[in-house]
Enzyme design. Structure first.
Site, short mmCIF file in Angstrom:
data_model
loop_
_atom_site.label_atom_id
_atom_site.label_comp_id
_atom_site.label_asym_id
_atom_site.label_seq_id
_atom_site.Cartn_x
_atom_site.Cartn_y
_atom_site.Cartn_z
N TYR A 1 0.85 -1.20 0.05
CA TYR A 1 0.13 0.07 -0.06
C TYR A 1 0.63 1.42 0.05
CZ TYR A 1 -3.90 -2.82 0.94
OH TYR A 1 -5.17 -3.93 0.81
N LYS B 1 2.98 -15.36 2.26
CA LYS B 1 2.72 -15.92 0.93
C LYS B 1 4.62 -16.58 0.66
CE LYS B 1 0.54 -17.89 -2.57
NZ LYS B 1 -0.29 -18.83 -2.51
N ASP C 1 -3.38 -17.97 1.44
CA ASP C 1 -4.57 -18.61 0.86
C ASP C 1 -5.16 -19.67 1.70
OD1 ASP C 1 -2.36 -19.92 0.33
OD2 ASP C 1 -2.60 -20.51 -1.78
N ASP D 1 -5.63 -6.54 5.59
CA ASP D 1 -6.82 -5.78 4.87
C ASP D 1 -7.90 -6.71 4.56
OD1 ASP D 1 -8.39 -3.89 4.39
OD2 ASP D 1 -7.38 -3.51 2.38
N ASP E 1 -11.40 -8.33 6.97
CA ASP E 1 -12.84 -8.23 6.45
C ASP E 1 -13.51 -9.81 6.23
OD1 ASP E 1 -12.61 -5.49 5.71
OD2 ASP E 1 -13.63 -5.84 3.80
C1 IPM Z 1 -9.33 -0.65 5.95
C2 IPM Z 1 -9.60 0.11 4.93
C3 IPM Z 1 -8.56 1.07 4.18
C4 IPM Z 1 -7.25 -0.15 4.05
C5 IPM Z 1 -9.10 1.73 3.01
C6 IPM Z 1 -10.25 2.58 3.05
C7 IPM Z 1 -7.84 2.52 2.63
O1 IPM Z 1 -10.11 -0.98 3.89
O2 IPM Z 1 -9.03 0.28 7.06
O3 IPM Z 1 -9.21 -2.04 6.16
O4 IPM Z 1 -7.21 -0.45 3.05
O5 IPM Z 1 -6.50 0.16 5.02
MG MG Z 2 -10.22 -2.86 4.76
#
Ligand code: IPM
Ligand code: MG
Length: 360
Positions: free
Chosen positions: A141, A192, A224, A248, A252
């Site tokens: 990132y 990975k 994975d 990230d 989620d």
């Molecule tokens: C998170 C979000 C952010 C990230 C985005 C909005 C840049 O997805 O905090 O997980 O990728 O870190």
């Molecule tokens: Mg995120």
């Protein structure tokens, strides 16, 4: 001396969920005499609209001066067309990196009341309590070079770079081991390493750090496989430590085990435990302005702030208990709703947590 908290509501549902979190924070401030002073500013698209950039220098200075930062969420279609360097997300990445908030803690805890809201079978997720430790200021990132260009033959191409230095890996690995030490002493490092050079270094450095933590049972897993194991048998995990992009994605995924991403708080800490606290979810532009977003992830982020930046465990525990009581009462926002429960909106949920906290 008073403690300064900078509040950055952000975009989309950010201002709505933040209004509720601030109510809870102000009550905790009074009830436990915490001496907090709140100030407010903009980040992301809201900052772009006000200052012309997603993170203004003056906002960054305020953030540096504050003792802690509470953030809503950033981004939305309104700002999709602006040049990449000025997108709302850039403001978030910049504040994380400028403040050195490399250690991102994302706990995925299933409240027993929400077992029905998880997309997995209750027995797979019952009692789930995982902590994902995500490296937040390095990796792909932030890596340079990165470029989008048109080749001589007219074809468009783009690339990013995934760099990690030994010291960056070492410090996040230590966070992972330290967290494992105060939990169940199991750490799974996710990489990975069968493909990526950066992951091979990651694994080697994590192994070195492990020597200082003989009590922690360390395992390594390819990302994975980790993604698959998280939905197959998530309770095998205690603490997971991983890089920026994998963290990230996996956080989620882990959030859905708990019923909704609307339940997941996070802390982003620097080397001295100064922190920024934010829900793991995004700005949800599709439901912004409707008063239906779940404010609990932000409210639980307040609790993490009290715990990690201010050492106020009693107040933090009280907020978590208040959330649990509200869930016991059957109150649910749409994202965690199931049959027989009472549907409430953002403010209804926030007010209920305030009432529960008041009566503790
Ligand atoms: C998170 C979000 C952010 C990230 C985005 C909005 C840049 O997805 O905090 O997980 O990728 O870190
Ligand atoms: Mg995120």
């Amino acid at each position: 001396m008073s403690k300064q908290i900078l509040v950055l509501p952000g975009d989309g549902i950010g201002p709505e969920i933040m209004a509720e979190a601030v109510k809870v924070l102000q009550l905790a401030n009074d009830k436990y005499s915490l001496g907090f002073e709140l100030s407010f500013d903009e980040l992301g698209g809201a900052a772009y609209d006000k200052y012309g950039v997603p993170l203004a220098d003056e906002t960054l200075e305020r953030a540096r001066a504050a003792d802690a930062i509470l953030l809503g969420a950033v981004g939305g279609p309104k700002w999709d067309a602006i040049e990449p360097a000025l997108r709302p997300e850039r403001g978030l990445l910049k504040i994380r990196s400028q403040l050195g908030l490399f250690g991102n803690l994302r706990p995925a805890i299933l409240y027993p009341q929400l077992a029905e809201a998880s997309s997995l079978k209750p027995e797979v997720v019952a009692g789930l309590d995982i902590l994902i430790v995500r490296e937040l200021t390095g990796g792909i990132y932030f890596g340079q070079p990165r470029e989008s260009k048109v080749l001589e033959n007219g074809e468009r191409m783009a690339y990013d770079t995934l760099p990690y230095s030994e010291s960056e890996i070492r410090r996040i690995a230590k966070v992972g081991f330290d967290m494992a030490m105060v939990r169940n002493k199991k750490l799974c490092s996710v990489d990975k390493a069968n493909v990526l050079a950066s992951s091979q270094l990651w694994r080697a450095v994590v192994e070195e750090v492990a020597k200082d933590y003989p009590e922690v049972e360390l395992s390594h897993m390819y990302v994975d496989n980790a993604a698959m194991q998280l939905v197959r048998a998530p309770k095998q995990f205690d603490v997971m430590v991983t890089d920026n992009m994998f963290g990230d994605i996996l956080s989620d995924e882990a959030s859905m085990l708990t019923g909704s991403i609307g339940m997941l708080p996070s802390a982003s800490l620097d080397a001295n435990n100064k922190g920024m606290y934010e829900p793991c979810h995004g700005s949800a532009p599709d439901i912004a302005g409707q008063g239906i977003a779940n404010p609990l992830a932000t409210i639980l982020s307040v609790s993490m702030m009290l715990r990690y930046s201010f050492n106020q465990a009693a107040a933090a525990d009280a907020i978590e208990l208040a959330v649990s009581k509200v869930l016991d009462q059957g109150l649910r926002t749409g994202d965690i709703f199931s049959a027989g429960m009472t549907k409430v909106g953002t403010a209804g949920m926030g007010d209920a947590v305030v009432e529960a906290l008041r009566s503790l």
